[in-house]
Design an enzyme around this catalytic site. Structure first.
Site, short mmCIF file in Angstrom:
data_model
loop_
_atom_site.label_atom_id
_atom_site.label_comp_id
_atom_site.label_asym_id
_atom_site.label_seq_id
_atom_site.Cartn_x
_atom_site.Cartn_y
_atom_site.Cartn_z
N GLU A 97 45.76 49.16 33.48
CA GLU A 97 45.38 47.86 32.92
C GLU A 97 44.09 47.98 32.10
O GLU A 97 43.08 48.49 32.60
CB GLU A 97 45.18 46.84 34.04
CG GLU A 97 44.87 45.44 33.51
CD GLU A 97 44.80 44.38 34.61
OE1 GLU A 97 45.47 44.55 35.65
OE2 GLU A 97 44.06 43.41 34.42
N LYS A 138 43.19 39.92 43.65
CA LYS A 138 43.90 40.86 42.78
C LYS A 138 42.86 41.61 41.92
O LYS A 138 42.96 42.81 41.71
CB LYS A 138 44.90 40.10 41.91
CG LYS A 138 45.81 40.99 41.06
CD LYS A 138 45.23 41.33 39.71
CE LYS A 138 46.22 42.15 38.89
NZ LYS A 138 45.63 42.62 37.64
N HIS A 191 39.51 41.17 27.08
CA HIS A 191 40.92 41.60 27.19
C HIS A 191 41.55 41.76 25.83
O HIS A 191 42.32 42.69 25.60
CB HIS A 191 41.71 40.55 27.98
CG HIS A 191 41.70 40.83 29.46
ND1 HIS A 191 42.63 40.33 30.32
CD2 HIS A 191 40.87 41.59 30.21
CE1 HIS A 191 42.37 40.76 31.54
NE2 HIS A 191 41.31 41.51 31.50
N ASP A 216 46.92 55.96 49.96
CA ASP A 216 48.12 55.11 49.96
C ASP A 216 47.73 53.67 49.57
O ASP A 216 47.29 52.89 50.42
CB ASP A 216 48.73 55.18 51.37
CG ASP A 216 50.01 54.38 51.48
OD1 ASP A 216 50.29 53.55 50.61
OD2 ASP A 216 50.72 54.59 52.48
C1 MEV Z 1 42.93 40.46 35.96
O1 MEV Z 1 43.62 41.67 36.18
C2 MEV Z 1 42.01 40.17 37.10
C3 MEV Z 1 41.32 38.81 37.05
O2 MEV Z 1 42.29 37.78 36.86
C4 MEV Z 1 40.59 38.63 38.34
C5 MEV Z 1 40.01 37.25 38.55
O3 MEV Z 1 40.52 36.27 38.00
O4 MEV Z 1 39.02 37.17 39.33
C6 MEV Z 1 40.38 38.73 35.86
#
Ligand code: MEV
Length: 451
Positions: free
Chosen positions: A86, A282, A395, A298
């Site tokens: 990513e 995430k 991004h 893992d």
């Molecule tokens: C993107 O991979 C991760 C984010 O969405 C985490 C977040 O919103 O804290 C930027």
């Protein structure tokens, strides 16, 4: 419908597997075979090692291997290896690492390292008899597994506690042996599972031979024996703290106090709301998984455990916490992490071996601290962007680059496109049209265009 099932696939040679898959599922089999083979390692011996990691392998799947430098953890400096596909993740981790390196660095400590395994079984007899037999059972189980545990004990680990858990109120006749282990620098999955399976055999035998149990004329059936990936007693804490005014550079066009409050509120929102918490966590795992993968640990186990831990009070919450109190900003995370620096693929996978060397050959505890800290850094960077500029700015830069690469743009075209899209919304169509038009208009000199 054409039958594309096959029996005996695993017994085919690698070439035969490739041919079969290419013929069955691709429009241009020969080109597909050539392309898949182009990712084979040039060193046949190395390729044999990769093939040995899994089954039915026909090629290798590549991921970018990046470095996030400037991680100061407990005063030591690390360049952190990250395997992730990513865009922006490595850049974000690097930026947070640098930011905190100038504010005292990260701090981390391992709170506990116990892992858990279970033997699930059913017993139709009296539970009091089972409980009464437990001291003998425990002694016998320890004796019967001595051949597996001796080496681990020499390294300072082994079986810790064996507890009988009565769950008959939830499921008739259902009990477990809940066993805790110390596995030192190994993740310990094979060790734990071997011990547990042996426990199952011994327990079954004891039901037939132990006076208290035999008398019951009841049956004891082993349902399964397996480690638990939930390791709430194998936990590392990582944190940063600084005076609020030291956050002056954190928020663009935002003073330090406003930034600190807004940041802390964003963390509280992720504590309250599972929808936000999932995305928030995430982001933490963007960093964690990348280091876990780079070091051949893992990541599925670590993700499963982390998410279960995030819901440990019955509601899924942020893994990280933040306070702003008495002029001090504190941001921290407690995270269960079962990782190893010996065993598994840690030495077999060349990139994992190099990653561990890059980290100074850490023991499991140090690796826990590095991994958790990368997660916290990632979270800091993500939330900082979210409460200031938004994440799309960063991004989109990477997204643009990916699109340009897809369109086989030359370096000159990439440079021109970056300038053109600096203040515009990036989308695949917009970039494709821009490149098409600039090529048509010869805005880009002919000799820069890729053939
Ligand atoms: C993107 O991979 C991760 C984010 O969405 C985490 C977040 O919103 O804290 C930027």
């Amino acid at each position: 419908m054409q039958d594309k099932t096959i029996s005996g696939f695993s017994r085919l040679s690698k070439e035969e597997k490739l041919n079969w898959i290419a013929e069955q599922f691709f429009e241009k089999p020969q080109e597909t075979i050539k392309e898949l083979k182009s990712f084979w390692h040039e060193d046949a011996e190395q390729q044999r090692v990769f093939d040995g990691f899994s089954e039915n392998t026909v090629s290798n799947h590549f991921l970018p291997f990046g470095i996030a430098p400037n991680f100061v953890i407990n005063g030591d400096v690390y360049a952190v290896p990250m395997a992730i596909e990513e865009s922006s993740v490595v850049a974000a981790a690097s930026s947070a690492a640098k930011f905190w390196s100038k504010r005292g660095g990260f701090h981390a400590k391992v709170l506990s390292t116990r892992k858990v395994g279970q033997v699930h079984f059913s017993w139709t007899g009296n539970s009091a008899a089972l409980k009464a037999a437990m001291p003998d059972i425990e002694q016998q189980l320890r004796e019967d597994t001595r051949h597996i545990t001796t080496n681990m004990e020499k390294r300072g680990g082994g079986i810790q506690d064996i507890e009988l858990v009565d769950l008959t109120a939830e499921e008739p006749g259902y009990y477990q042996l809940r066993v805790t282990f110390e596995t030192c620098d190994s993740m310990g999955a094979n060790f734990i599972n071997s011990v547990l399976e042996e426990f199952g055999v011994s327990l079954q035998q004891m039901a037939a031979t132990h006076d208290l149990l035999r008398r019951e004329e009841a049956s004891l059936d082993i349902i399964m024996a397996i480690l638990s990936n939930y390791t709430p007693e194998c936990v590392v804490r990582t944190w940063v703290e600084c005076p609020v005014e030291a956050l002056d550079a954190a928020g663009q066009n935002m003073d330090a106090a406003t930034f600190a409050e807004k940041f802390a509120k964003a963390i509280r929102i992720a504590q309250i709301d599972p929808y936000r918490a999932t995305t928030h966590n995430k982001g933490i795992f963007n960093g964690i998984d990348a280091v876990v993968l780079a070091t051949a640990n893992d990541f599925r186990a670590i993700e499963a455990c982390g998410h279960a831990y995030a819901a440990r009070d019955g509601r899924y919450r942020s893994l990280s916490s933040c306070t702003v109190k008495d002029g001090v900003f504190k941001f921290w995370m407690d995270l269960p992490l079962a990782v190893g620096t010996v065993g598994g693929l840690t030495r077999l996978h060349p990139i994992a071996r190099l990653s561990l060397e890059m980290l100074g050959h850490p023991n499991a505890e140090t690796l826990m601290m590095i991994i958790a800290t990368t997660g916290l850094a990632q979270n800091f960077a993500a939330v900082r962007s979210l409460v200031t500029t938004g994440i799309q700015k960063g991004h989109m830069k990477m997204h643009l680059l990916n699109i340009l690469n897809h369109l086989k743009a030359t370096p000159a075209e990439q440079e021109q496109a970056a300038a053109f899209f600096a203040d515009k919304v990036v989308s695949f169509t917009a970039v494709r049209d821009y490149i098409k038009q600039s090529r048509n208009n010869r805005l880009v000199p002919e000799h820069f265009l890729k053939k």
